[in-house]
Design an enzyme around this catalytic site. Structure first.
Site, PDB file in Angstrom:
ATOM      1  N   HIS A 145      -6.451   3.190   3.914  1.00  0.00           N
ATOM      2  CA  HIS A 145      -5.388   2.880   2.946  1.00  0.00           C
ATOM      3  C   HIS A 145      -5.887   2.539   1.550  1.00  0.00           C
ATOM      4  CE1 HIS A 145      -1.943   2.712   5.756  1.00  0.00           C
ATOM      5  NE2 HIS A 145      -2.883   2.398   6.630  1.00  0.00           N
TER       6      HIS A 145
ATOM      7  N   THR B 101       4.329   3.288  -2.224  1.00  0.00           N
ATOM      8  CA  THR B 101       5.559   3.535  -1.466  1.00  0.00           C
ATOM      9  C   THR B 101       6.763   3.001  -2.244  1.00  0.00           C
ATOM     10  OG1 THR B 101       5.005   1.548  -0.207  1.00  0.00           O
ATOM     11  CG2 THR B 101       4.629   3.669   0.874  1.00  0.00           C
TER      12      THR B 101
ATOM     13  N   LYS C  44      10.781   4.362  -2.916  1.00  0.00           N
ATOM     14  CA  LYS C  44      12.008   3.554  -2.834  1.00  0.00           C
ATOM     15  C   LYS C  44      12.799   3.654  -4.133  1.00  0.00           C
ATOM     16  CE  LYS C  44       9.331   0.681   0.180  1.00  0.00           C
ATOM     17  NZ  LYS C  44       8.356  -0.422   0.246  1.00  0.00           N
TER      18      LYS C  44
HETATM   19  C1  26V Z   1      -7.657  -5.663   2.470  1.00  0.00           C
HETATM   20  C2  26V Z   1      -7.834  -6.959   2.775  1.00  0.00           C
HETATM   21  C3  26V Z   1      -9.192  -7.475   2.766  1.00  0.00           C
HETATM   22  C4  26V Z   1      -9.324  -8.783   3.466  1.00  0.00           C
HETATM   23  C5  26V Z   1      -8.231  -9.732   3.103  1.00  0.00           C
HETATM   24  C6  26V Z   1      -6.890  -9.214   3.426  1.00  0.00           C
HETATM   25  C7  26V Z   1      -6.744  -7.780   3.074  1.00  0.00           C
HETATM   26  C8  26V Z   1      -5.508  -7.241   3.050  1.00  0.00           C
HETATM   27  C9  26V Z   1      -5.342  -5.913   2.745  1.00  0.00           C
HETATM   28  C10 26V Z   1      -6.417  -5.129   2.460  1.00  0.00           C
HETATM   29  C11 26V Z   1      -6.288  -3.682   2.152  1.00  0.00           C
HETATM   30  C12 26V Z   1      -5.042  -3.352   1.574  1.00  0.00           C
HETATM   31  C13 26V Z   1      -4.932  -1.888   1.448  1.00  0.00           C
HETATM   32  C14 26V Z   1      -3.556  -1.523   1.017  1.00  0.00           C
HETATM   33  O1  26V Z   1      -2.636  -2.307   1.022  1.00  0.00           O
HETATM   34  N1  26V Z   1      -3.406  -0.290   0.649  1.00  0.00           N
HETATM   35  C15 26V Z   1      -2.129   0.222   0.234  1.00  0.00           C
HETATM   36  O2  26V Z   1      -1.588   0.918   1.341  1.00  0.00           O
HETATM   37  C16 26V Z   1      -0.327   1.472   1.051  1.00  0.00           C
HETATM   38  C17 26V Z   1       0.186   2.073   2.333  1.00  0.00           C
HETATM   39  O3  26V Z   1      -0.602   3.134   2.718  1.00  0.00           O
HETATM   40  C18 26V Z   1      -0.442   2.476  -0.064  1.00  0.00           C
HETATM   41  O4  26V Z   1       0.836   2.961  -0.363  1.00  0.00           O
HETATM   42  C19 26V Z   1      -1.045   1.822  -1.307  1.00  0.00           C
HETATM   43  O5  26V Z   1      -1.281   2.797  -2.292  1.00  0.00           O
HETATM   44  C20 26V Z   1      -2.343   1.154  -0.948  1.00  0.00           C
HETATM   45  O6  26V Z   1      -2.843   0.395  -2.042  1.00  0.00           O
END
Ligand code: 26V
Length: 808
Positions: A357, A653, A657
């Protein structure tokens, strides 16, 4: 009440009375709103539970393939309205309550958001549960029952402060505790190995045990027949340790219990930034071990053997956070089922698939090996062996290229790399938009792609559009139903039919009226909550998403400063009234992001003080942006700001929306914007900025942000305001970052962004053209349905079929 038969108003009224009196000891006349909310919740939960049981009976009978979606986050928002809608009970509920003089809409407001996620990743998981249930797949989501979800944001003079989000009082209505399915999770200790004839015994000793207690939440699909379950694990101490007690170490015993329960206390609030804390690793293994034990148990109870696991089970890893599912499955097969390595590895890799992601380097998860080993000694051994075998194979396949093998290794330089583990242990690796999936193959996973090209796939994200369009925007839904029939509510591709009305002046006028009504509603909410008076005839220009430099909220802010300057210099210029709406939480420790929030708020204050501009341009910073706020906002937006540096946003996303509610995208060719552009055509989107390949070349040739400062007077003026100070606060940190490094090329894209805004300003005045653009965005949004995404996962990755047929 019985399942699968229509519920009458009378039955619904009786059931509600019964809940009120049985659970709360009140008659309808004496119940307050909170009690109504709880009683209604319990009533709906019972119906869902029955329906799930029915559905599950069919899954078992047909031996359908189970899909398990593992994710550290599910950003569910509220459930009551969605559940009533999907069960087809909203009208009955409204009527029954109104007979008791209660407004259903007011009851909705009692429900707290289940904010068990940060942003895009968690909301996608929630939308996918809706798609899974609607598509009649046998599906379960697995996650953690955090006691505190994403923090509540409070702005104090523009500075973000965080408050705990205790959602369970109120949110617990939807959770059914399943103590019988409790499992034990082992942490710490060490490994004892012994040989018993030919049999190799491996045992983890001196470990600390934590109990995982499941709570189930039911998620109905569109027609309420398919029902998915979200199983949330809660950490619980396994009873006080009598040994420690007997040794008189009372305090240590209590302390250990408290430690155990900390695991599911709180959601980590940073998005796209890794957190090297041991508690986070404990959370991950806790989720994985509980879920995998549960999955194995469910499978064995039906089939009695693991040899058909890949035929009957698909496990999807939502990002690398649950990657330990791979060694955990291996552990159970090797240590608890006595299977050999090759057989186990074959079963595991045919069962597990991984979705990436993000390409942001800061988010790529790595763990120090010593921490990993001490917390999870057996898992560490297994990961070592996976790594040894995989490295051997990759060495062979690359013809001995040790540099490449070291890049792809799971353990290198004392670190455990979760992305490499995920790729090696999965049969499928997918990105979340076409551009992102291509970038994965070209860069992040290039070496893997050359060795295992068949693993790499794309599934473009989608949204639960019944929530984001049908429930959030009832007037638009009504117009669509009138013009193209109700088919679009279960088949989003039918939205295309709306395109035929592009030249119908009456339809375009109706569309404009609906948008205006939604804007009036939002204006009223804004005034009630922040006192700011917003003009519903101004252009509602919206940027809502987590705050991050790569998403470039500061580019938006710099443009507003430039526009301010322009109005000051040209008081009679043709600038249409604009309301710039922002909503974003920053990770609590992300200092620059917090400064960007404060900068936006201070610019807002400055505009408001100036009588010459305040009726032309305004800023509204929505505090505590969350799912429920988004539901009111999306239908009221004219312009959708999707302005990340090309190549950085995996999909987005929110862009979908906003589009489906008729907003025009002002964006870069990044993430799913590329596919939005393809769906609506050049005329119905406003693009600007560097393309992903141009970003790469500019970086390679040595990027110098100062050049843009020197060559653009508006940019210079805006940047200089940051050091002079806005409303008494200087923003030199932001200025210095932009002038010296500008990692996301804000300066390079400023001029074209400015041009794109001028174009928006101009065409918004041509109401027919604008409304027609809006119409084409709604008509083109069908492909961004989560139903379509789920059908693609099912067909290309899970090889799973819907459980129900038309006759069911
Ligand atoms: C990483 C971490 C690292 C440790 C702490 C908690 C935490 C929480 C989330 C993440 C990674 C987040 C990645 C993310 O949210 N990506 C998003 O995913 C969406 C769904 O696929 C996408 O539409 C977004 O472009 C993308 O940034």
């Amino acid at each position: 009440m019985k399942v699968n038969q229509t519920i009458t108003k009378q039955q619904f009224r009786d059931a509600l009375r019964q809940k009120l009196s049985h659970h709360f000891g009140v008659q309808p006349e004496n119940a307050d709103y909170d009690t109504y909310y709880r009683a209604l919740g319990l009533l709906v939960r019972d119906i869902l539970q029955d329906k799930r049981k029915n559905f599950n009976d069919q899954v078992r009978e047909k031996e359908g393939k189970q899909v398990y979606y593992l994710c550290m986050e599910f950003l569910m928002g509220r459930s009551l309205k969605n559940n009533l809608y999907n069960l087809g009970l909203e009208d009955i509920a409204r009527e029954v309550l109104s007979d008791f003089d209660i407004k259903l809409e007011n009851i909705y407001k009692r429900e707290p958001d289940a904010g068990l996620g940060n942003g895009g990743l968690g909301r996608l998981a929630a939308c996918f549960l809706d798609g899974l249930a609607t598509g009649d797949y046998a599906a379960m989501g697995y996650s953690l029952r955090y006691e505190f979800g994403i923090f509540r944001q409070k702005l104090v003079d523009g500075w973000q402060t965080e408050l705990p989000d205790a959602w369970l009082p109120g949110g617990d209505v939807w959770l059914v505790k399943r103590p019988n399915h409790t499992v034990e999770i082992k942490f710490d200790g060490h490994i004892k190995e012994s040989w018993d004839g030919n049999y190799h015994h491996v045992e983890q000793v001196d470990y600390n045990a934590v109990e995982a207690v499941p709570y189930d939440m039911y998620v109905p699909g569109a027609d309420g027949k398919g029902v998915a379950v979200l199983r949330l694990w809660s950490a619980c101490a396994p009873g006080l340790d009598m040994n420690l007690f007997n040794q008189g170490d009372y305090i240590r015993a209590v302390e250990r219990d408290a430690m155990a329960e900390v695991i599911t206390k709180v959601l980590y609030p940073s998005d796209n930034h890794r957190e090297g804390k041991s508690l986070r690793l404990r959370q991950q293994y806790f989720l994985v071990s509980a879920s995998i034990q549960d999955i194995i148990h469910r499978h064995l109870s039906q089939y009695g053997s693991l040899s058909n696991l890949p035929d009957k089970v698909a496990i999807q890893l939502n990002d690398t956070h649950p990657a330990l599912a791979i060694p955990e499955l291996m552990r159970i097969m090797l240590d608890e089922c006595g299977m050999g390595w090759e057989e186990a590895w074959d079963l595991v890799t045919r069962t597990v698939a991984y979705t990436n992601h993000t390409v942001m380097a800061e988010a790529l998860e790595v763990w120090p090996e010593d921490l990993f080993q001490s917390l999870l000694p057996r898992i560490h051994q297994i990961v070592q062996e996976i790594n040894r075998r995989a490295s051997e194979e990759m060495m062979m396949k690359t013809g001995g290229n040790s540099q490449k093998v070291s890049n792809m290794a799971i353990i290198s330089y004392g670190m455990v790399k979760m992305a490499n583990l995920s790729v090696i242990g999965s049969h499928s690796v997918n990105g979340v938009s076409q551009l992102h999936s291509q970038i994965l193959k070209d860069t992040v996973f290039h070496d893997f792609y050359t060795l295992y090209p068949e693993k790499f796939k794309n599934v473009t994200n989608g949204i639960a559009y019944r929530r984001w369009l049908c429930q959030s925007n009832p007037e638009l839904t009504q117009l669509l139903t009138k013009l193209i029939g109700p088919g679009f509510t279960t088949d989003a591709s039918q939205l295309q039919k709306f395109g035929k009305f592009e030249n119908d002046k009456t339809v375009l006028a109706e569309l404009e009226t609906i948008k205006r009504n939604n804007k009036v509603r939002l204006s009223n909410t804004i005034q009630r909550q922040s006192g700011i008076l917003v003009d519903p005839d101004s252009i509602f220009d919206v940027q809502v998403k987590r705050l991050h430099e790569y998403k470039r909220q500061h580019l938006n802010a710099l443009h507003i400063l430039a526009l301010y300057q322009y109005i000051k210099e040209n008081p009679n210029a043709d600038v249409k009234p604009h309301t710039f709406i922002f909503g974003a939480k920053a990770a609590p420790g992300y200092y620059l992001a917090k400064q960007i929030i404060q900068m936006i708020c201070k610019i807002g204050q400055m505009l408001e003080k100036d009588p010459q501009v305040r009726d032309l341009i305004k800023i509204v910073y929505l505090e505590d942006y969350r799912v429920t706020v988004a539901e009111e906002l999306m239908p009221a937006a004219d312009v959708s700001e999707q302005i990340s540096l090309a190549g950085t946003e995996a999909s987005g996303t929110g862009n979908m929306k906003l589009m489906i509610n008729g907003a025009i995208t002002l964006g870069t060719l990044d993430g799913a914007n590329v596919e939005i552009h393809r769906a609506v055509g050049d005329d119905n989107i406003v693009l600007f900025g560097l393309k992903a390949d141009e970003v790469d070349s500019l970086k390679a040739s040595g990027y110098n942000p100062m050049v843009y400062y020197n060559n653009n007077a508006y940019l210079r003026g805006a940047i200089d305001m940051l050091s002079r100070g806005i409303e008494g606060t200087d923003f030199n940190d932001i200025r210095n970052s932009l002038m010296n490094k500008d990692p996301y090329m804000v300066m390079a894209d400023f001029e074209d962004y400015h041009r794109a805004h001028q174009y928006i300003n101009q065409i918004y005045g041509d109401r027919d053209t604008w409304n027609k653009m809006s119409l084409h965005n709604i008509a083109g949004a069908g492909i961004f349905s989560a139903d379509r995404s789920i059908a693609e996962y099912a067909g290309n990755i899970w090889h799973a079929q819907p459980i129900l047929t038309k006759e069911d």
